[in-house]
Design a protein around this motif. Sequence first.
Motif, short mmCIF file in Angstrom:
data_model
loop_
_atom_site.label_atom_id
_atom_site.label_comp_id
_atom_site.label_asym_id
_atom_site.label_seq_id
_atom_site.Cartn_x
_atom_site.Cartn_y
_atom_site.Cartn_z
N ILE A 22 0.84 -1.21 0.00
CA ILE A 22 0.00 0.00 0.00
C ILE A 22 0.88 1.26 0.00
O ILE A 22 0.63 2.20 -0.76
N MET A 25 2.25 1.62 -3.42
CA MET A 25 1.23 2.04 -4.40
C MET A 25 0.84 3.50 -4.22
O MET A 25 0.55 4.20 -5.19
N GLY A 29 1.37 6.13 -7.17
CA GLY A 29 0.25 6.93 -7.68
C GLY A 29 0.56 8.42 -7.63
O GLY A 29 0.31 9.15 -8.60
N MET A 45 1.37 3.69 -15.92
CA MET A 45 -0.03 3.62 -15.47
C MET A 45 -0.54 2.19 -15.57
O MET A 45 -1.25 1.70 -14.69
N LYS A 49 -1.93 -0.02 -12.46
CA LYS A 49 -3.22 -0.72 -12.45
C LYS A 49 -3.03 -2.21 -12.16
O LYS A 49 -3.75 -2.81 -11.37
N VAL A 53 -4.39 -4.30 -8.89
CA VAL A 53 -5.32 -5.44 -8.88
C VAL A 53 -4.74 -6.58 -8.02
O VAL A 53 -5.47 -7.25 -7.28
N VAL A 55 -2.87 -6.09 -5.40
CA VAL A 55 -3.09 -5.65 -4.02
C VAL A 55 -4.54 -5.93 -3.61
O VAL A 55 -4.81 -6.37 -2.49
N PRO A 101 -8.13 0.14 -4.66
CA PRO A 101 -8.09 -0.51 -5.97
C PRO A 101 -9.45 -0.56 -6.67
O PRO A 101 -9.52 -0.40 -7.89
N SER A 108 -10.91 3.46 -14.39
CA SER A 108 -10.42 2.93 -15.66
C SER A 108 -11.58 2.47 -16.55
O SER A 108 -11.66 2.82 -17.73
N LEU A 115 -9.98 -2.92 -18.39
CA LEU A 115 -8.97 -3.28 -17.39
C LEU A 115 -8.04 -4.37 -17.91
O LEU A 115 -8.48 -5.47 -18.24
N HIS A 140 -10.75 7.79 -5.43
CA HIS A 140 -9.33 7.44 -5.47
C HIS A 140 -8.47 8.59 -4.94
O HIS A 140 -7.55 8.37 -4.14
N GLY A 141 -8.80 9.81 -5.38
CA GLY A 141 -8.00 10.98 -4.98
C GLY A 141 -8.17 11.32 -3.51
O GLY A 141 -7.18 11.51 -2.78
C1 HEM Z 1 -3.92 -0.30 -3.44
C2 HEM Z 1 -4.15 0.12 -4.62
C3 HEM Z 1 -3.94 1.53 -5.12
C4 HEM Z 1 -3.43 2.65 -4.51
C5 HEM Z 1 -2.94 2.80 -3.08
C6 HEM Z 1 -3.46 3.72 -5.50
C7 HEM Z 1 -3.03 5.02 -5.27
C8 HEM Z 1 -3.08 6.05 -6.20
C9 HEM Z 1 -2.70 7.41 -5.95
C10 HEM Z 1 -2.17 7.94 -4.61
C11 HEM Z 1 -2.88 8.11 -7.10
C12 HEM Z 1 -2.61 9.61 -7.30
C13 HEM Z 1 -3.82 10.41 -6.86
C14 HEM Z 1 -4.87 10.48 -7.94
O1 HEM Z 1 -4.55 10.96 -9.02
O2 HEM Z 1 -6.02 10.08 -7.72
C15 HEM Z 1 -3.37 7.20 -8.10
C16 HEM Z 1 -3.68 7.53 -9.40
C17 HEM Z 1 -4.30 6.69 -10.28
N1 HEM Z 1 -4.64 5.36 -10.06
FE1 HEM Z 1 -4.30 4.31 -8.39
N2 HEM Z 1 -3.98 3.24 -6.68
C18 HEM Z 1 -4.28 1.91 -6.49
C19 HEM Z 1 -4.83 1.03 -7.40
C20 HEM Z 1 -5.27 1.40 -8.66
C21 HEM Z 1 -5.96 0.51 -9.59
C22 HEM Z 1 -6.28 -0.96 -9.34
C23 HEM Z 1 -6.24 1.27 -10.70
C24 HEM Z 1 -6.96 0.88 -11.97
C25 HEM Z 1 -7.20 -0.32 -12.36
C26 HEM Z 1 -5.72 2.60 -10.47
C27 HEM Z 1 -5.81 3.64 -11.37
C28 HEM Z 1 -5.29 4.89 -11.18
C29 HEM Z 1 -5.35 5.94 -12.19
C30 HEM Z 1 -6.00 5.83 -13.58
C31 HEM Z 1 -4.72 7.07 -11.61
C32 HEM Z 1 -4.46 8.41 -12.28
C33 HEM Z 1 -5.53 9.40 -12.03
C34 HEM Z 1 -5.15 10.69 -12.70
O3 HEM Z 1 -4.71 10.67 -13.84
O4 HEM Z 1 -5.30 11.70 -12.02
N3 HEM Z 1 -5.14 2.65 -9.22
N4 HEM Z 1 -3.48 5.94 -7.52
#
Ligand code: HEM
Length: 177
Positions: A22, A25, A29, A45, A49, A53, A55, A101, A108, A115, A140-141
Amino acid sequence: MSTPSALSKPTIAFHWIVAIAIIGMLAFGLYLEDLPRSPEKGELMGLHKSFGVLVLMLASLRIVWRVKEGPIPAIGDASGWQEKMAKGIHHLLLLATILMPVSGIMMSVGGGRGLDVFGVNLIAAGEKIEWLGQLGGATHGVLAKIMIAAILLHVLGAIKHHVLMKDNTLTRMLGKS
Ligand code: HEM
Ligand code: HEM
């Protein structure tokens, strides 16, 4: 302090594997968020993703284990407000390991990108679903920031137990008591 009952091996293993995953991730992110659009960002990216998945699968197994085994036994008196807050943070963290996640997948799929997990297509790309993408993106944000604050409080609590209260809370989670 009191001699607490030891934690089971799966509890300890799940805790540290999911914790490292975590934290990694969240950092991944936040790094991605600041990258300008490029083919390299697209590749990273995809990795974000795919690992996300994985996690989700791990965190789901962990929750099944937690429900099956029941809550970890308290060390000492668990009725004070700090102990109640610590429990609340544990529940929030457990929930967030699933919701992060899941909201990513919503983003997505809602964005029409489907996915893919390490090159294997699990959900085909299709029409954009505006509300799903927006709900996923907002969750997510915001949840990422809430999770970071919760983890900081959680780690401060663990340090307080170890350094100030000098009890076995941390060593027990390290499997040493
Ligand atoms: C434990 C799992 C995950 C954690 C801790 C995590 C954390 C983060 C963080 C901190 C960001 C940056 C903040 C944001 O832009 O919202 C981010 C961005 C992103 N995450 Fe995750 N994420 C996880 C899993 C996933 C999964 C499974 C997907 C899709 C299948 C995903 C897709 C994305 C995408 C598309 C962005 C970019 C959003 C943007 O362009 O602003 N994430 N993630
Ligand atoms: C790397 C820093 C971390 C340290 C030093 C740490 C330390 C601890 C300690 C000492 C406990 C036992 C608390 C008790 O006996 O009442 C615990 C439990 C717990 N921690 Fe962490 N932790 C860390 C990171 C995380 C992260 C990132 C998460 C988020 C997923 C997390 C989620 C939990 C949960 C849910 C519990 C309750 C026990 C369980 O349900 O298995 N921890 N942690």
